[in-house]
Scaffold this motif. Structure first.
Motif, short mmCIF file in Angstrom:
data_model
loop_
_atom_site.label_atom_id
_atom_site.label_comp_id
_atom_site.label_asym_id
_atom_site.label_seq_id
_atom_site.Cartn_x
_atom_site.Cartn_y
_atom_site.Cartn_z
N GLU A 294 0.85 -1.20 0.00
CA GLU A 294 0.00 0.00 0.00
C GLU A 294 0.88 1.24 0.00
OE1 GLU A 294 -2.30 0.48 3.63
OE2 GLU A 294 -0.71 -0.43 4.83
N GLY A 295 0.28 2.37 -0.37
CA GLY A 295 0.98 3.64 -0.26
C GLY A 295 1.71 4.11 -1.50
N ASP A 296 1.71 3.32 -2.57
CA ASP A 296 2.34 3.73 -3.82
C ASP A 296 1.42 4.71 -4.53
OD1 ASP A 296 3.44 3.89 -6.44
OD2 ASP A 296 4.25 1.87 -6.28
N ASP A 297 1.98 5.81 -5.06
CA ASP A 297 1.16 6.80 -5.76
C ASP A 297 0.42 6.18 -6.95
OD1 ASP A 297 1.97 8.76 -4.02
OD2 ASP A 297 3.47 9.63 -5.36
N THR A 298 0.99 5.12 -7.53
CA THR A 298 0.35 4.50 -8.69
C THR A 298 -0.92 3.75 -8.30
OG1 THR A 298 1.65 2.46 -8.49
CG2 THR A 298 2.56 4.23 -9.85
N LEU A 299 -1.16 3.58 -7.01
CA LEU A 299 -2.34 2.86 -6.53
C LEU A 299 -3.53 3.78 -6.27
CD1 LEU A 299 -0.60 0.34 -4.10
CD2 LEU A 299 -1.42 -0.10 -6.43
N PHE A 300 -3.39 5.05 -6.63
CA PHE A 300 -4.47 6.02 -6.48
C PHE A 300 -5.70 5.56 -7.27
CE2 PHE A 300 -6.62 10.00 -7.84
CZ PHE A 300 -6.88 10.55 -6.59
N ASN A 301 -6.88 5.73 -6.70
CA ASN A 301 -8.11 5.21 -7.30
C ASN A 301 -9.17 6.31 -7.34
OD1 ASN A 301 -10.09 3.46 -8.27
ND2 ASN A 301 -10.65 2.73 -6.22
N GLN A 302 -9.30 6.95 -8.50
CA GLN A 302 -10.23 8.06 -8.69
C GLN A 302 -11.56 7.58 -9.25
OE1 GLN A 302 -9.78 11.66 -8.21
NE2 GLN A 302 -12.00 11.43 -8.43
N TYR A 303 -12.65 8.08 -8.70
CA TYR A 303 -14.00 7.80 -9.19
C TYR A 303 -14.55 9.02 -9.91
CZ TYR A 303 -14.07 3.66 -6.17
OH TYR A 303 -13.79 2.45 -5.58
N GLY A 304 -15.29 8.78 -10.98
CA GLY A 304 -15.90 9.87 -11.73
C GLY A 304 -17.38 9.63 -11.95
N VAL A 305 -18.11 10.70 -12.26
CA VAL A 305 -19.55 10.60 -12.50
C VAL A 305 -19.89 11.35 -13.79
CG1 VAL A 305 -20.10 12.61 -11.04
CG2 VAL A 305 -21.84 10.86 -11.46
N ILE A 306 -20.78 10.74 -14.58
CA ILE A 306 -21.09 11.26 -15.92
C ILE A 306 -22.59 11.14 -16.19
CG2 ILE A 306 -20.67 10.96 -18.40
CD1 ILE A 306 -18.06 9.48 -17.65
N LEU A 307 -23.18 12.18 -16.75
CA LEU A 307 -24.55 12.10 -17.25
C LEU A 307 -24.50 11.54 -18.66
CD1 LEU A 307 -27.60 12.89 -16.76
CD2 LEU A 307 -27.09 14.97 -18.05
N VAL A 308 -25.26 10.50 -18.91
CA VAL A 308 -25.33 9.93 -20.26
C VAL A 308 -25.93 10.97 -21.20
CG1 VAL A 308 -26.28 8.06 -21.68
CG2 VAL A 308 -25.49 7.59 -19.35
N ASP A 309 -25.36 11.09 -22.39
CA ASP A 309 -25.75 12.15 -23.33
C ASP A 309 -27.12 11.85 -23.94
OD1 ASP A 309 -25.97 14.07 -25.36
OD2 ASP A 309 -23.81 14.07 -25.68
N PRO A 310 -28.10 12.73 -23.74
CA PRO A 310 -29.44 12.50 -24.30
C PRO A 310 -29.47 12.57 -25.82
CG PRO A 310 -29.30 14.69 -23.34
CD PRO A 310 -28.04 13.98 -22.95
#
Length: 271
Positions: free
Chosen positions: A211-227
């Motif tokens: 644990e603790g390696d910068d490469t292990l960063f885990n980002q979550y994102g949120v997106i509205l599906v395009d109408p």
């Protein structure tokens, strides 16, 4: 005639009521970690109380969630593979992407630590040691966000583990919980997100090895599906959910969710 008219009017009211109810619910295609960790069980009642909108979640691997959203089986996409998310938007499937929260990945393994990697913070060195010793490694192998990260880590280490598929490298083709079960059963190392690990109960003698390696960063994102791609998207309700998640109420709700006195996700929406 009067009976028929009344009956007709009641039918219309029922249809209108059903339509109104449908407009107040949305479908979110999501990664499994947010569901399996219990985050939605905490967040969604708060959102519903604030807005009256019901959120229905389909929790699958990130790759499958993205495919489902591309097929218009979603109003909102919430996953954790930024490059794939940006490609989703660029291809016209999503309106825009926003950072929502983060945590980190970890490598877990048995207490006897056959590859002698416990306590290191260098993910690349740990994977190299696992490959060199032929210690068992359980991979999701399912194109999920976790699997995408795992592949990137192997590639950075200059290793193609698939050449040892079925030998020391075992691909489960399953979700994170099932893969952890397999890892524990085989005495194998595995990459997992920390939230799933905290909420996972069948740990046996397994511990966090890396644990603790910068490469292990885990980002979550949120997106509205395009109408424009998916006319069925409930734009107003979907955007209301996204806005709530990114605003103070949602960000505080994310930060406030804990298991065993441990915070699982850390909000980082751009103000």
């Amino acid at each position: 005639m009067i009976f028929g008219t009344t009956k007709h009017a009641a039918a219309i009211l029922a249809l209108l009521s059903t339509a109104a109810t449908a407009q107040e619910s949305i479908l979110v295609q999501s990664t499994t970690s947010t569901a399996n960790s219990g985050l939605y069980d905490s967040l969604l009642p708060q959102f519903n109380e604030a807005t009256g909108i019901t959120v229905n979640v389909v929790a699958v691997g990130t790759g499958q969630a993205i495919k489902n959203a591309e097929n218009c089986d979603a109003d909102v996409l919430l996953v954790h593979a930024k490059a794939s998310e940006e490609a989703f938007v660029k291809a016209g499937f999503g309106v825009s992407r926003a950072d929502l929260m983060y945590n980190d990945f970890i490598i877990v393994g048995p207490a006897d630590d056959p590859a002698d990697v416990a306590g290191t913070s260098d993910a690349g060195a740990a994977l190299t040691a696992i490959a060199d010793t032929g210690a068992l490694f359980a991979s999701r192998g399912d194109d999920s966000g976790t699997h995408k990260k795992e592949r990137a880590l192997w590639q950075a280490a200059g290793i193609d583990p698939t050449t040892a598929s079925g030998d020391w490298y075992r691909e489960t083709g399953s979700g994170m919980g099932a893969t952890l079960n397999a890892a524990v059963g085989m005495n194998a190392y595995a990459l997992t997100d920390r939230a799933t690990w905290i909420s996972y109960e069948n740990k046996a003698d397994f511990e966090i090895s890396v644990e603790g390696d910068d490469t292990l960063f885990n980002q979550y994102g949120v997106i509205l599906v395009d109408p424009e791609h998916c006319p069925s998207v409930k734009v107003d309700a979907g955007q209301t959910f996204i806005d709530w998640l990114l605003a103070d109420a949602g960000q505080q709700a994310i930060a406030g969710y804990k298991l065993n006195d441990q915070q699982l996700f850390f909000p980082n929406a751009v103000k």
